[in-house]
Design an enzyme around this catalytic site. Structure first.
Site, short mmCIF file in Angstrom:
data_model
loop_
_atom_site.label_atom_id
_atom_site.label_comp_id
_atom_site.label_asym_id
_atom_site.label_seq_id
_atom_site.Cartn_x
_atom_site.Cartn_y
_atom_site.Cartn_z
N SER A 143 6.92 4.73 -0.07
CA SER A 143 6.67 4.85 1.38
C SER A 143 8.02 4.89 2.06
CB SER A 143 5.87 3.65 1.87
OG SER A 143 5.95 3.55 3.28
N TYR A 156 4.55 -5.25 1.98
CA TYR A 156 4.32 -3.84 1.62
C TYR A 156 5.67 -3.13 1.45
CZ TYR A 156 2.59 0.99 2.22
OH TYR A 156 2.29 2.33 2.06
N1 NAP Z 1 -1.15 6.99 4.65
C1 NAP Z 1 0.15 6.72 4.86
O1 NAP Z 1 0.65 6.80 6.00
C2 NAP Z 1 1.05 6.35 3.72
C3 NAP Z 1 2.44 6.37 3.96
C4 NAP Z 1 3.28 6.02 2.91
C5 NAP Z 1 2.77 5.69 1.67
N2 NAP Z 1 1.41 5.68 1.48
C6 NAP Z 1 0.93 5.31 0.16
O2 NAP Z 1 0.14 6.36 -0.32
C7 NAP Z 1 -0.77 5.86 -1.30
C8 NAP Z 1 -2.16 6.42 -1.02
O3 NAP Z 1 -2.57 5.96 0.25
P1 NAP Z 1 -3.50 6.81 1.23
O4 NAP Z 1 -2.81 6.87 2.52
O5 NAP Z 1 -3.93 8.07 0.57
O6 NAP Z 1 -4.71 5.79 1.42
P2 NAP Z 1 -6.27 5.83 1.08
O7 NAP Z 1 -6.86 7.13 1.52
O8 NAP Z 1 -6.78 4.57 1.62
O9 NAP Z 1 -6.30 5.83 -0.53
C9 NAP Z 1 -5.99 4.68 -1.26
C10 NAP Z 1 -6.51 4.90 -2.67
O10 NAP Z 1 -6.13 3.77 -3.48
C11 NAP Z 1 -7.32 3.21 -4.06
N3 NAP Z 1 -7.20 1.77 -4.22
C12 NAP Z 1 -6.98 0.84 -3.26
N4 NAP Z 1 -6.99 -0.39 -3.80
C13 NAP Z 1 -7.23 -0.23 -5.13
C14 NAP Z 1 -7.35 -1.12 -6.23
N5 NAP Z 1 -7.24 -2.44 -6.08
N6 NAP Z 1 -7.61 -0.60 -7.44
C15 NAP Z 1 -7.73 0.75 -7.62
N7 NAP Z 1 -7.62 1.63 -6.62
C16 NAP Z 1 -7.36 1.14 -5.38
C17 NAP Z 1 -8.41 3.57 -3.06
O11 NAP Z 1 -9.69 3.40 -3.63
P3 NAP Z 1 -10.81 2.61 -2.75
O12 NAP Z 1 -10.95 3.38 -1.46
O13 NAP Z 1 -12.01 2.59 -3.59
O14 NAP Z 1 -10.20 1.25 -2.50
C18 NAP Z 1 -8.01 4.98 -2.71
O15 NAP Z 1 -8.44 5.87 -3.72
C19 NAP Z 1 -0.65 4.35 -1.24
O16 NAP Z 1 0.16 3.90 -2.29
C20 NAP Z 1 0.04 4.11 0.09
O17 NAP Z 1 0.75 2.90 0.09
C21 NAP Z 1 0.56 6.00 2.47
#
Ligand code: NAP
Length: 240
Positions: A143, A156
Site C-alpha cells: 500500500s 496497517y
Molecule cells: N482499496 C485500497 O484503497 C487499497 C489500497 C492499498 C492497498 N490495498 C490492499 O489491496 C488488497 C486488496 O484489497 P481490496 O481493496 O481489493 O479489498 P477487498 O475488495 O475488501 O478485498 C479483500 C480480499 O481479501 C480477502 N480477505 C480478507 N480477510 C481475509 C482473511 N482473513 N482470509 C482470507 N481472505 C481474506 C477478502 O475476502 P472476504 O471478502 O471474504 O473477507 C477479499 O477477497 C489488500 O491487501 C489491501 O490492503 C487496498
C-alpha cells in the site's frame, strides 16, 4: 489444461478479482482464495463463465493450515505455479492508545505472516517454473501507506512497510533463480475496502482495480533481467 497457472489470494473482490480476471484472460489456470465461501464461489463462477479454469479454496489465510490447503489444492489441480499473487489484506484503523490486540494480530497475520507462509509453501513450484522459463512472478499487494505511514492506520502501515521489505529480500534471494518479486503500493483504490472513505473521496477520484491489474500484466511481460521491485500508484493530488 492451462499451460501456466497462478494463485491469487483475496480474489473474491476488488483488486484480487481484477488481477484474477487479467490472468485468466492471459490463459492462466487459477486458484483463487479468500475468506467467505459464498462470496468466493460467486466470484469463481463469474471467472469460469468467461471460460477460465478456476479452482476455489475458501478459508482464513491467517491460519497456516489454510495456506497449506490452498497450495496443496493448487498443486493437485494444476501441478505448476508460474505466478503467485499475495493480495488478501485487511486495514483496521485505531488511534495508538486504542489498538486492540486481536486486531493487531489479525493484520500482522494476514497482511504479513500469510505472505511469508505462501512463499515458503510455494517456493519449490516457483523454482520449477523459474528453471523452466526464468520468468516466475510473485506480486505482493502492499500500500502507499507502506511507503509513508499513516496516522490512525499505524498497524496497517507497518504491515505494508514490512511487505515491501520482505519483497525486496525475496527478489534478492530468488531473483537469480528466475523468480521476480514486486510489491504493489497503491493509494485509494475503488473497492469495498475504501467504502468507509467514499464520503470524502469519490469512487471516480480513486484508482481503479483494473489499473492495478494492468500493472500485473506489465510485470508478466517484462524480461526477468528487468527488476521492478515496487510500483507506487498515486492519485493526481498525491503525485504533485
Ligand atoms: N482499496 C485500497 O484503497 C487499497 C489500497 C492499498 C492497498 N490495498 C490492499 O489491496 C488488497 C486488496 O484489497 P481490496 O481493496 O481489493 O479489498 P477487498 O475488495 O475488501 O478485498 C479483500 C480480499 O481479501 C480477502 N480477505 C480478507 N480477510 C481475509 C482473511 N482473513 N482470509 C482470507 N481472505 C481474506 C477478502 O475476502 P472476504 O471478502 O471474504 O473477507 C477479499 O477477497 C489488500 O491487501 C489491501 O490492503 C487496498
Amino acid at each position: 489444461m492451462a499451460k501456466r497457472a497462478a494463485i491469487v489470494t483475496g480474489a473474491s473482490s476488488g483488486i484480487g478479482l481484477a488481477i484474477a480476471q487479467t490472468l485468466g484472460g492471459e490463459g492462466y489456470g487459477l486458484t483463487v482464495a479468500a475468506r467467505r465461501p459464498d462470496k468466493l464461489e460467486a466470484a469463481a463462477e463469474g471467472l469460469r463463465s468467461q471460460g477460465f479454469e478456476v479452482n476455489a479454496v475458501a478459508g482464513q489465510l491467517t491460519e497456516e493450515e489454510v495456506v497449506q490447503r490452498v497450495v496443496a489444492s493448487h498443486r493437485e489441480r494444476f501441478g505448476r505455479l508460474d505466478v503467485l499473487v499475495n493480495n488478501a489484506g485487511v486495514g483496521l484503523g485505531a488511534p495508538v492508545g486504542e489498538i486492540q490486540t486481536k486486531r493487531l494480530d489479525l493484520q500482522i497475520d494476514l497482511n504479513l505472516r500469510s505472505i511469508i507462509l505462501f512463499y515458503r509453501e510455494c517456493v519449490d513450484l516457483l523454482r520449477a517454473a523459474g528453471a523452466e522459463h526464468r520468468n516466475a512472478l510473485v506480486v505482493n499487494t502492499s500500500s502507499i501507506s507502506g511507503k509513508s505511514g499513516q496516522a490512525w492506520l499505524s498497524v496497517y502501515s507497518a504491515t505494508k512497510a514490512a511487505v515491501v521489505g520482505f519483497t525486496q529480500a525475496m527478489h534478492r534471494e530468488l531473483g537469480a533463480e528466475g523468480i521476480k518479486s514486486t510489491a504493489l503500493c497503491p493509494a485509494f483504490v475503488d473497492t469495498p475496502m475504501t467504502d468507509f472513505v467514499k464520503g470524502q473521496v469519490s469512487a471516480e477520484e480513486m484508482i481503479r482495480p483494473e489499473d492495478i491489474a494492468a500493472a500485473v500484466k506489465l510485470l508478466l511481460d517484462v524480461s526477468p533481467a528487468c527488476v521492478i521491485p515496487e510500483i507506487q500508484f498515486l492519485r493526481p493530488a498525491e503525485a504533485l
